[in-house]
Design a protein around this motif. Structure first.
Motif, PDB file in Angstrom:
ATOM      1  N   PRO A 188     -17.401   0.081   1.069  1.00  0.00           N
ATOM      2  CA  PRO A 188     -18.181  -1.128   0.792  1.00  0.00           C
ATOM      3  C   PRO A 188     -19.620  -1.032   1.275  1.00  0.00           C
TER       4      PRO A 188
ATOM      5  N   LEU B 230       0.856  -1.201   0.000  1.00  0.00           N
ATOM      6  CA  LEU B 230       0.000   0.000   0.000  1.00  0.00           C
ATOM      7  C   LEU B 230       0.888   1.246   0.000  1.00  0.00           C
TER       8      LEU B 230
ATOM      9  N   LEU C 204      -5.643   6.401   1.830  1.00  0.00           N
ATOM     10  CA  LEU C 204      -6.922   5.831   1.408  1.00  0.00           C
ATOM     11  C   LEU C 204      -7.834   6.890   0.802  1.00  0.00           C
TER      12      LEU C 204
ATOM     13  N   LYS D 139      -4.731  -2.571   7.557  1.00  0.00           N
ATOM     14  CA  LYS D 139      -5.111  -2.009   6.250  1.00  0.00           C
ATOM     15  C   LYS D 139      -6.573  -2.314   5.940  1.00  0.00           C
ATOM     16  N   ASP D 140      -6.989  -3.534   6.208  1.00  0.00           N
ATOM     17  CA  ASP D 140      -8.385  -3.930   5.965  1.00  0.00           C
ATOM     18  C   ASP D 140      -9.331  -3.062   6.777  1.00  0.00           C
ATOM     19  N   ILE D 141      -9.029  -2.903   8.064  1.00  0.00           N
ATOM     20  CA  ILE D 141      -9.925  -2.139   8.933  1.00  0.00           C
ATOM     21  C   ILE D 141      -9.990  -0.683   8.484  1.00  0.00           C
TER      22      ILE D 141
ATOM     23  N   ARG E 286      -9.426   0.520   5.484  1.00  0.00           N
ATOM     24  CA  ARG E 286     -10.162   0.570   4.207  1.00  0.00           C
ATOM     25  C   ARG E 286     -11.665   0.517   4.427  1.00  0.00           C
ATOM     26  N   LEU E 287     -12.073  -0.253   5.430  1.00  0.00           N
ATOM     27  CA  LEU E 287     -13.509  -0.435   5.690  1.00  0.00           C
ATOM     28  C   LEU E 287     -14.058   0.600   6.661  1.00  0.00           C
TER      29      LEU E 287
ATOM     30  N   SER F  75      -0.178  -5.833   9.979  1.00  0.00           N
ATOM     31  CA  SER F  75      -0.285  -4.774   8.961  1.00  0.00           C
ATOM     32  C   SER F  75      -1.471  -5.048   8.047  1.00  0.00           C
ATOM     33  N   ARG F  76      -1.666  -6.330   7.710  1.00  0.00           N
ATOM     34  CA  ARG F  76      -2.754  -6.683   6.774  1.00  0.00           C
ATOM     35  C   ARG F  76      -4.120  -6.340   7.368  1.00  0.00           C
ATOM     36  N   ILE F  77      -4.299  -6.699   8.632  1.00  0.00           N
ATOM     37  CA  ILE F  77      -5.598  -6.444   9.272  1.00  0.00           C
ATOM     38  C   ILE F  77      -5.822  -4.943   9.458  1.00  0.00           C
TER      39      ILE F  77
END
Ligand code: PNS
Length: 175
Positions: free
Chosen positions: A164, A43, A156, A131-133, A135-136, A127-129
């Motif tokens: 979403p 990202l 973002l 980014k997901d949170i 983004r959402l 880091s992955r989680i």
């Protein structure tokens, strides 16, 4: 004793910072080493991640940020580091970490891997989680330092796609 803490740091989390702080207390010098990995879809650019890490680690007198490509063992040799630091959260991390540690030992028998455990409140942070949170539209305050939260929001916003929840609402409306 110089230690290297390698990773992708996309982005750095509170868990990473906790490991860095612990590592800085254990070793005389700690190099936070950012992997140049063109294959991995990041990202944040390498420069953005380096800038965040430099700002976040400025308060530690014995921590510096480095960038490496290729084999970690080569970079360690180049920097005169004898230890690799990795953070372990849960048993699920162990298999991958063990494989890396044993592979690095095969490549360079004198390089030791030391696992540090971050504080338990960071055991679910990655880091992955994060980014997901982000983004959402969820709150990441307890998972990343304020600087990273701000950079996540800026990033973002510039790559803005409809949330979403909005996409789902429009989908329902259109039917
Ligand atoms: O934060 P990450 O993505 O889990 O970190 C992985 C990292 C950077 C430690 C690992 O991919 C690495 O060391 N890559 C460099 C290439 C290398 O030396 N590979 C052989 C050891 S597995």
């Amino acid at each position: 004793m110089t230690a290297i803490y390698p990773g992708s740091f996309d982005p750095p989390t509170a868990g990473h910072l906790d490991v860095i702080e612990r590592g800085s207390r254990v070793f005389s010098e700690l190099i936070v080493a950012l992997l140049i990995n063109p294959e991995k879809d990041a990202l944040f650019t390498l420069e953005e991640r380096r800038d965040m890490l430099e700002q976040l680690t400025a308060k530690f007198g014995n921590v510096r940020v480095g960038v490496f490509g290729g084999l970690l063992v080569e970079y360690a040799r180049q920097e005169g580091a004898t230890v690799v630091v990795r953070g372990i959260r849960a048993i699920s991390d162990y298999e991958y970490e063990l494989q890396m540690a044993l592979m690095n030992r095969k490549l360079e028998p004198t390089l030791e891997t030391v696992f540090l455990t971050a504080a338990e409140e960071f055991s679910y942070v990655s880091s992955r989680i994060v980014k997901d949170i982000a983004r959402l539209g969820g709150a990441v305050d307890s998972m990343v330092p304020p600087l990273v939260k701000q950079r996540l929001h800026e990033k973002l916003e510039t790559s803005a796609q409809p949330a979403p929840a909005t996409v789902a609402a429009n989908f329902v409306k259109e039917r």
